[in-house]
Design an enzyme around this catalytic site. Sequence first.
Site, PDB file in Angstrom:
ATOM      1  CB  SER A 182      45.856 104.335  65.876  1.00  0.00           C
ATOM      2  OG  SER A 182      46.546 103.145  65.588  1.00  0.00           O
ATOM      3  CE  LYS A 211      43.314 103.141  61.534  1.00  0.00           C
ATOM      4  NZ  LYS A 211      44.694 103.564  61.445  1.00  0.00           N
TER       5      LYS A 211
END
Lengths: 196, 196
Positions: free
Chosen positions: A118, A155
């Site tokens: 990610s 993130k």
Amino acid sequence: MGRKKRQKPRNASTELRRFYTEHQRMPSYREAATLFRYRSPNAITYWVNRWTTTGIVRRDRTGRLLPGPALAPIRLLGNVQAGFPSPAEEEHIDTLSLDDWLVGNREASFMLKVSGDSMVDAGIQPGDYVLIDRGRTPKKGDIVIAEVDNEWTMKFFEKRGNRIVLRAANRRYPTIVPHQELKIAGVVTSVIRKYK
Amino acid sequence: MGRKKRQKPRNASTELRRFYTEHQRMPSYREAATLFRYRSPNAITYWVNRWTTTGIVRRDRTGRLLPGPALAPIRLLGNVQAGFPSPAEEEHIDTLSLDDWLVGNREASFMLKVSGDSMVDAGIQPGDYVLIDRGRTPKKGDIVIAEVDNEWTMKFFEKRGNRIVLRAANRRYPTIVPHQELKIAGVVTSVIRKYK
DNA sequence: TATTTTATTGTACATTCGTACAATAGTCAA
DNA sequence: TTGACTATTGTACGAATGTACAATAAAATA
């Protein structure tokens, strides 16, 4: 007196470094004598005198051994593309260990191995390691470890107006706007990749 | 006897770690007494007894102080995406320092700060640091520091048939086929990125 | 070969070290 | 106030430490 063949201690630095990392201190003269197979601690006195000139060891206030510059950790040199650096222009992180350099707040720090993709667009790949600081409050743009839907992910921590959003650095992943309360385990302070 | 207000040594771990990294050894009892402003070395004996139970210090063969597990370096936990790891399932890099983990061959190693973008597609960005091993012979697929046209750059080390070629991990850079002799300064063994 | 330099051993001593023991003041709860 | 527990100080001792000194064997050099 009985006497063994002369030897001249081989790879003294390696042996001494090994002892230091294993015991977390330098050997006494008698221990060093054993280590290098001498019968007299004075053989070590003899060698310490030249080891100090080559920077392998130093002496402390009472004469005890300390690791010298030559046993010290990694040196940080200049930049890659700016031409190859000459040893003269070393930056002086010399004396600092990687640990001290990378880990600011030891108690609050830990390390994770990255397994998702990610964050590839931020240059963080599966298999990389990240150092996390639990204590730090995340700023806009920081990379954080956060709990989303009962799963922990990595993130970007950002804001849209007053709302906090979590953005992945991979176009294939959606940006997340947490509804309820947001659990953050810590802020990523550095990334380490190790090649075999 | 004259006596100061009672104190109970504050952040003992921090002070002891500071002493250890500064002096590269643990203090003697008398030095520790000075450090924590005690008049008697026996005050330290008293505290060492509880510091050993909390893992701040250990004793060596002769009773001298050694750094305990609680002073030890960083812990490596599990993976990010596989759910957040419980402390139970820690891998055991605990005792290893980042230095030892990352630097295999100290004498032959050094560090560079990356300034170009020729390796971005390999996840190495400008501003990253790379650890180089001078001693290693490059294998196919390794990232190397090589001299090309009197300039040092970072490239993938690859082969086309019998010829060695240097490939950048950025589509905008051409692949280089060295004509004459090829100078290689070392092989990149790890990449470190540090966020502020 | 003879001579010089380098490397190793042994002993002895002053210093520093950790700790056992004893005394006592500060803190806290009853 | 009393008593129990915790924290601090001082002293003294045996053990371990670094080193000065002297002797000498091994290797290098001439």
